[in-house]
Design a protein around this motif. Structure first.
Motif, PDB file in Angstrom:
ATOM      1  N   SER A  29       0.922  -1.372  -0.028  1.00  0.00           N
ATOM      2  CA  SER A  29       0.226  -0.078  -0.036  1.00  0.00           C
ATOM      3  C   SER A  29       0.838   1.244   0.114  1.00  0.00           C
ATOM      4  O   SER A  29       0.279   2.266  -0.890  1.00  0.00           O
ATOM      5  CB  SER A  29      -1.025   0.083   1.089  1.00  0.00           C
ATOM      6  OG  SER A  29      -1.991  -1.129   1.242  1.00  0.00           O
ATOM      7  N   ASP A  47       0.333  -3.080  -6.695  1.00  0.00           N
ATOM      8  CA  ASP A  47      -1.074  -3.381  -6.554  1.00  0.00           C
ATOM      9  C   ASP A  47      -1.000  -4.884  -6.209  1.00  0.00           C
ATOM     10  O   ASP A  47      -1.757  -5.396  -5.511  1.00  0.00           O
ATOM     11  CB  ASP A  47      -1.834  -3.379  -7.934  1.00  0.00           C
ATOM     12  CG  ASP A  47      -2.207  -1.968  -7.962  1.00  0.00           C
ATOM     13  OD1 ASP A  47      -2.069  -1.182  -7.255  1.00  0.00           O
ATOM     14  OD2 ASP A  47      -2.291  -1.476  -9.087  1.00  0.00           O
ATOM     15  N   SER A  79      -0.448  -4.916  -2.071  1.00  0.00           N
ATOM     16  CA  SER A  79      -1.450  -4.583  -1.610  1.00  0.00           C
ATOM     17  C   SER A  79      -2.738  -5.019  -1.540  1.00  0.00           C
ATOM     18  O   SER A  79      -3.622  -5.181  -0.792  1.00  0.00           O
ATOM     19  CB  SER A  79      -1.603  -2.753  -2.204  1.00  0.00           C
ATOM     20  OG  SER A  79      -2.009  -2.860  -3.275  1.00  0.00           O
ATOM     21  N   SER A  80      -2.673  -5.984  -2.521  1.00  0.00           N
ATOM     22  CA  SER A  80      -4.149  -6.801  -2.593  1.00  0.00           C
ATOM     23  C   SER A  80      -3.947  -8.114  -2.120  1.00  0.00           C
ATOM     24  O   SER A  80      -4.788  -8.921  -1.772  1.00  0.00           O
ATOM     25  CB  SER A  80      -4.370  -7.139  -4.418  1.00  0.00           C
ATOM     26  OG  SER A  80      -3.132  -7.894  -4.880  1.00  0.00           O
TER      27      SER A  80
END
Length: 432
Positions: A246, A251, A254-255
């Motif tokens: 994040s 991505d 962060s996912s």
């Protein structure tokens, strides 16, 4: 509760009764339940409504309960395998006698931060501390402050029950609360080392008979360092993937959002296998579960009080009182942590009671959930080592200190906890 609201007087009386009973040595779980029942009845609830309050409150803490139980796997592996002892000894040897206080504080901080309960962490490092203290002429007061202060610093960045309770109390991820406590923890470590260094010649010294000689410590049963660090390393890496992703804007990272309920047991099992201790999985997990049982029971008891508070208008009254007094509502978070931990002589129980009793009021004052969690959490470290709790007596015994000698350490421990609380309050309450 079908629109029924318990009076704030009943809620306050119930909370006060629970605290008094805990101070009178009644089992905390029964004290909390009894306080919730009496408070609900005084507040105007009938018998059926009182049961509904208790059931609703205990149900609200089940998310925290299952995460605490899951953390028991990692804790059991670290404590039973000797991994925590290996890490502590490696840190002390690395720094040498010249930086003994820093080494002892850092060792306790790290093994607490990786999932070992703070009383157990102190017990693990205490024999090393006595040996070093005898050789270097460091007093028991300074040694225990190094251990306790380092443990407090590690505790606010650990996956231990207190951090889980702080995170769940405000609907946050455990990893985010651990990261948010890092700067206050560093200040706590620095102040611990400074104050302990000033106390090196104050108080009773370690006698030759009390010192554990290096030849008496059997390290053959402990795993090598490179294997001992696998479990905490896996836990930290998995917990930090999402926050780092994040922050970095990646991505793919962060996912990655996996709950601590999965991560901590996985880390424990991987570490166990890395140390070649897979055959002890039943022993280690049983030990971890036993270590967590007392905390889980207190969580359930605290859920009863939380149900009482949430069914009352106490939060509204507290907010009104603070607004009328002109005091910044930000201070409610650290103060609630300080008072609840002092009443119960426990960081974990203090956080649980503070979030359950005053969590909504803190948020109603406009405090952000993350700020609230960190301030309550650090506040609970200020005066959580009073004589009515187990930590006081366990740590006194680890250093062969009398009750009077151990009492003399409390003000210095409060300086460490107070520093972390002030830093957290400035950072999250006013600056960020």
């Amino acid at each position: 509760m079908d629109g029924f609201t318990i009076s704030w007087i009943g809620a306050l009386v119930g909370l006060a009764i629970a605290i008094v009973l805990i101070l009178r040595k009644l089992n905390p779980v029964y004290a909390l339940f009894l306080g919730a029942i009496v408070g609900a009845l005084i507040g105007g609830a009938n018998l059926e409504q009182t049961i509904n309050v208790l059931v609703s409150g205990t149900q609200s803490v089940m998310g925290t309960v299952i995460r605490v139980l899951a953390a028991g796997v990692l804790a059991g592996v670290m404590m039973e395998s000797g991994a925590a002892e290996t890490i502590a000894q490696a840190i002390v040897k690395k720094f040498g006698g010249g930086k003994a206080i820093l080494a002892l504080a850092l060792a306790t901080m790290i093994i607490t931060a990786v999932g070992v309960f703070i009383p157990v962490a102190v017990l693990i490092v205490a024999p090393i501390a006595l040996s070093v203290g005898n050789k270097m002429g460091i007093s028991k007061l300074a040694l225990l402050l190094a251990l306790s202060g380092g443990g407090k610093a590690g505790n606010i960045i650990s996956p231990n029950p207190n951090t889980i309770a702080a995170a769940r109390g405000f609907g946050l991820d455990l990893s985010d609360v651990m990261i948010a406590g890092f700067v206050p923890a560093l200040f706590g470590l620095v102040v611990t080392v400074i104050v302990a260094s000033l106390l090196k010649r104050k108080g009773v010294m370690v006698s030759d008979a009390e010192a554990v000689q290096d030849t008496e410590i059997d390290t053959s049963k402990y795993p090598p360092l490179k294997k001992a660090i696998v479990a905490p390393l896996v836990a930290v890496i998995l917990l930090m993937i999402n926050p780092i992703g994040s922050i970095a804007g990646i991505d793919a990272l962060s996912s990655f959002k996996v709950d601590a309920m999965y991560i901590l047991p996985i880390a424990g099992v991987v570490g166990m296998l890395a140390m070649g201790q897979g055959k002890h999985i039943l022993k280690y997990t049983a030990s971890g579960l036993n270590k967590m049982t007392a905390t889980v029971l207190i969580l359930i008891g605290a859920g009863g009080i939380a149900g009482l508070i949430s069914a009352s208008d106490l939060s509204t009254q507290v907010v009104s009182l603070i607004e009328a007094s002109g005091i910044s509502g930000t201070f409610l978070a650290p103060i609630s942590g300080i008072l609840m931990a002092a009443a119960t002589a426990s960081t974990s129980t203090g956080v649980i009671l503070a979030t359950g009793s005053f969590g909504q009021a803190i948020l109603d004052m406009g405090t952000a959930p993350m700020a609230a969690a960190v301030m309550v959490h650090t506040g609970a470290t200020v005066i959580d080592s009073l004589p009515q709790g187990n930590y006081f007596h366990v740590t006194a015994g680890s250093m062969n200190m009398s009750i009077k000698q151990r009492m003399g350490l409390i003000p210095y421990e409060a300086i460490v906890g107070g520093t972390m609380t002030i830093v957290a309050t400035l950072m999250y309450g006013f600056l960020l």
